[in-house]
Design an enzyme around this catalytic site. Structure first.
Site, mmCIF file in Angstrom:
data_model
loop_
_atom_site.group_PDB
_atom_site.id
_atom_site.type_symbol
_atom_site.label_atom_id
_atom_site.label_comp_id
_atom_site.label_asym_id
_atom_site.label_seq_id
_atom_site.Cartn_x
_atom_site.Cartn_y
_atom_site.Cartn_z
ATOM 1 N N ALA A 47 0.840 -1.209 0.000
ATOM 2 C CA ALA A 47 0.000 0.000 0.000
ATOM 3 C C ALA A 47 0.867 1.248 0.000
ATOM 4 C CB ALA A 47 -0.911 -0.005 1.221
ATOM 5 N N GLY A 48 0.572 2.162 -0.894
ATOM 6 C CA GLY A 48 1.360 3.391 -0.953
ATOM 7 C C GLY A 48 0.611 4.498 -1.669
ATOM 8 N N ILE A 49 0.989 5.730 -1.330
ATOM 9 C CA ILE A 49 0.353 6.887 -1.953
ATOM 10 C C ILE A 49 1.422 7.894 -2.386
ATOM 11 C CG2 ILE A 49 -1.783 6.672 -0.613
ATOM 12 C CD1 ILE A 49 -0.746 9.009 1.153
ATOM 13 N N ASP B 154 2.770 14.436 -4.642
ATOM 14 C CA ASP B 154 3.934 15.057 -5.266
ATOM 15 C C ASP B 154 3.850 16.585 -5.251
ATOM 16 O OD1 ASP B 154 4.628 12.454 -5.838
ATOM 17 O OD2 ASP B 154 4.389 12.621 -8.016
ATOM 18 N N PRO C 69 10.023 -1.240 -7.984
ATOM 19 C CA PRO C 69 9.497 -1.046 -9.334
ATOM 20 C C PRO C 69 9.973 0.282 -9.900
ATOM 21 C CG PRO C 69 7.725 -1.514 -7.746
ATOM 22 C CD PRO C 69 8.963 -1.185 -6.973
ATOM 23 N N TYR D 222 7.909 11.046 -0.770
ATOM 24 C CA TYR D 222 7.783 9.665 -1.266
ATOM 25 C C TYR D 222 9.154 8.966 -1.293
ATOM 26 C CZ TYR D 222 6.241 5.978 -4.579
ATOM 27 O OH TYR D 222 5.952 4.787 -5.203
ATOM 28 N N TYR E 280 8.786 2.800 -13.305
ATOM 29 C CA TYR E 280 7.485 3.385 -13.648
ATOM 30 C C TYR E 280 6.609 2.306 -14.303
ATOM 31 C CZ TYR E 280 8.920 7.995 -12.197
ATOM 32 O OH TYR E 280 9.300 9.073 -11.429
ATOM 33 N N ILE E 281 5.500 2.005 -13.637
ATOM 34 C CA ILE E 281 4.616 0.910 -14.036
ATOM 35 C C ILE E 281 3.274 1.513 -14.470
ATOM 36 C CG2 ILE E 281 3.577 -1.281 -13.271
ATOM 37 C CD1 ILE E 281 6.705 -1.218 -13.130
HETATM 38 N N1 CAA Z 1 13.451 18.078 -13.254
HETATM 39 C C1 CAA Z 1 13.894 19.353 -13.256
HETATM 40 N N2 CAA Z 1 13.081 20.405 -13.210
HETATM 41 C C2 CAA Z 1 11.760 20.180 -13.182
HETATM 42 C C3 CAA Z 1 11.221 18.865 -13.172
HETATM 43 C C4 CAA Z 1 12.131 17.812 -13.216
HETATM 44 N N3 CAA Z 1 11.718 16.537 -13.225
HETATM 45 N N4 CAA Z 1 9.874 18.956 -13.122
HETATM 46 C C5 CAA Z 1 9.557 20.270 -13.089
HETATM 47 N N5 CAA Z 1 10.690 20.994 -13.135
HETATM 48 C C6 CAA Z 1 10.818 22.446 -13.108
HETATM 49 C C7 CAA Z 1 9.852 23.093 -14.070
HETATM 50 O O1 CAA Z 1 10.426 23.133 -15.363
HETATM 51 C C8 CAA Z 1 9.691 24.462 -13.470
HETATM 52 O O2 CAA Z 1 10.793 25.267 -13.771
HETATM 53 P P1 CAA Z 1 10.601 26.834 -14.049
HETATM 54 O O3 CAA Z 1 9.979 27.380 -12.797
HETATM 55 O O4 CAA Z 1 11.985 27.324 -14.305
HETATM 56 O O5 CAA Z 1 9.705 26.884 -15.242
HETATM 57 C C9 CAA Z 1 9.758 24.189 -11.974
HETATM 58 O O6 CAA Z 1 10.418 22.921 -11.833
HETATM 59 C C10 CAA Z 1 8.384 24.085 -11.333
HETATM 60 O O7 CAA Z 1 7.610 23.225 -12.142
HETATM 61 P P2 CAA Z 1 6.046 23.220 -12.071
HETATM 62 O O8 CAA Z 1 5.490 24.596 -12.038
HETATM 63 O O9 CAA Z 1 5.551 22.258 -13.098
HETATM 64 O O10 CAA Z 1 5.825 22.644 -10.620
HETATM 65 P P3 CAA Z 1 4.514 22.077 -10.038
HETATM 66 O O11 CAA Z 1 4.263 22.762 -8.756
HETATM 67 O O12 CAA Z 1 3.442 22.062 -11.042
HETATM 68 O O13 CAA Z 1 4.909 20.566 -9.662
HETATM 69 C C11 CAA Z 1 5.581 18.308 -10.077
HETATM 70 C C12 CAA Z 1 5.685 19.770 -10.484
HETATM 71 C C13 CAA Z 1 4.346 17.979 -9.260
HETATM 72 C C14 CAA Z 1 6.793 17.872 -9.273
HETATM 73 C C15 CAA Z 1 5.521 17.577 -11.411
HETATM 74 O O14 CAA Z 1 6.716 17.864 -12.107
HETATM 75 C C16 CAA Z 1 5.397 16.092 -11.276
HETATM 76 O O15 CAA Z 1 4.314 15.571 -11.036
HETATM 77 N N6 CAA Z 1 6.497 15.387 -11.492
HETATM 78 C C17 CAA Z 1 6.467 13.937 -11.482
HETATM 79 C C18 CAA Z 1 7.000 13.433 -10.223
HETATM 80 C C19 CAA Z 1 7.063 11.952 -10.361
HETATM 81 O O16 CAA Z 1 7.836 11.391 -11.125
HETATM 82 N N7 CAA Z 1 6.203 11.240 -9.622
HETATM 83 C C20 CAA Z 1 6.163 9.830 -9.694
HETATM 84 C C21 CAA Z 1 4.757 9.377 -9.525
HETATM 85 S S1 CAA Z 1 4.592 7.637 -9.850
HETATM 86 C C22 CAA Z 1 5.296 6.913 -8.527
HETATM 87 O O17 CAA Z 1 5.643 7.521 -7.555
HETATM 88 C C23 CAA Z 1 5.468 5.429 -8.613
HETATM 89 C C24 CAA Z 1 6.885 5.051 -8.509
HETATM 90 O O18 CAA Z 1 7.276 4.517 -7.477
HETATM 91 C C25 CAA Z 1 7.792 5.265 -9.651
#
Ligand code: CAA
Length: 240
Positions: free
Chosen positions: A83-85, A88, A177, A147, A179-180
């Site tokens: 279980a996980g949430i 982000d 894992p 996370y 990215y699934i």
């Molecule tokens: N690397 C570097 N810079 C990044 C970045 C990244 N990955 N993502 C965003 N940025 C930068 C943007 O370009 C932006 O820069 P500027 O201000 O210079 O334009 C700045 O960071 C802010 O970006 P946002 O305005 O888009 O920020 P936000 O408040 O909307 O939030 C976030 C961004 C929520 C982190 C979004 O990028 C996100 O959802 N990222 C994915 C995170 C991720 O990989 N989650 C995994 C989920 S799945 C999981 O967790 C399962 C598993 O185990 C793998």
């Protein structure tokens, strides 16, 4: 006797694939879920696997739920803490609430799930524990300070439990894992997700069944010498 397996978050996503794989391997499976009654009912209809509702972040609820599972199905031999949430946000925008929710479910929830079954496993001299960590616990991830902290912490739990449980026939291992293709990953903004897929040499998201395969291996009776290890299944995106 069939082994009894508990899978938290076991009615959806990766957890559902794990529940099905363990059933296919001959286990009697109990799958927990926190809130989505409709998905749990559909899962039971489809698979015949019993579901139980409790919040893994709540110790007392976990303890009571586990007692109920054991009353219904017998002593639990296998625990998959899945279980996980996610909540982000870049760190400067992350709220204490977002921090706490993720810690409570993904880290304390693992404690809550394993702690009540641990004494019985020690007494019976057998146990298989698998914690579902993440690639992001290994490498960190922009937007996931909370996370990534929990998933790295899960690896510490497993490595410590492996040492404590070894002389009682208990193993503890982690699966990380990448990215699934689950709802959790689909919730990531599409542009970000496309960029992530571009970083996966295999060129696609993983399938839940590909994670379940790892778990099925680790919980088998004859996997007793695999203890304290981490299996990464991430399409070559990262090597720990
Ligand atoms: N690397 C570097 N810079 C990044 C970045 C990244 N990955 N993502 C965003 N940025 C930068 C943007 O370009 C932006 O820069 P500027 O201000 O210079 O334009 C700045 O960071 C802010 O970006 P946002 O305005 O888009 O920020 P936000 O408040 O909307 O939030 C976030 C961004 C929520 C982190 C979004 O990028 C996100 O959802 N990222 C994915 C995170 C991720 O990989 N989650 C995994 C989920 S799945 C999981 O967790 C399962 C598993 O185990 C793998």
């Amino acid at each position: 006797m069939a082994r009894v397996a508990l899978v938290t978050g076991g009615s959806r996503g990766i957890g559902a694939a794990i529940s099905k794989a363990l059933k296919a391997q001959g286990c009697t499976v109990a799958a927990t879920y926190a809130g989505n009654d409709a998905a749990a009912a559909a899962f039971t209809d489809e698979t015949g696997i019993k579901t139980y509702k409790w919040n893994a972040a709540d110790y007392d609820a976990s303890k009571a739920g586990i007692a109920q599972v054991e009353a219904d199905l017998g002593p639990i031999d296998i625990v998959v803490a899945n279980a996980g949430i996610t909540r982000d946000a870049p760190f400067h925008k992350m709220t204490p609430e977002q921090w706490r929710e993720v810690i409570d479910t993904n880290l304390t929830g693992v404690f809550n799930t394993i702690h009540p079954v641990w004494p019985g496993m020690r007494e019976r001299k057998f146990g298989r524990i698998v914690v579902i960590s993440s690639i992001n616990g290994q490498k960190g991830q922009f937007g996931q300070v909370n996370y990534a902290a929990t998933k790295a912490g899960d690896l510490g739990i497993v490595k410590s439990l492996a040492q404590e449980g070894a002389r009682f026939g208990i193993t503890a291992n982690a699966v990380c894992p990448g990215y699934i293709a689950t709802e959790m990953v689909m919730a990531v903004p599409e542009k970000v997700r496309e960029a992530i897929i571009g970083q996966i040499p295999t060129g696609r998201l993983g399938e839940p069944e590909e994670i379940a395969r790892c778990v099925a291996f680790l919980v088998a009776d004859d996997a007793g010498f695999v203890n304290g290890s981490t299996i990464s299944a991430n399409g070559a995106q990262f090597f720990a």
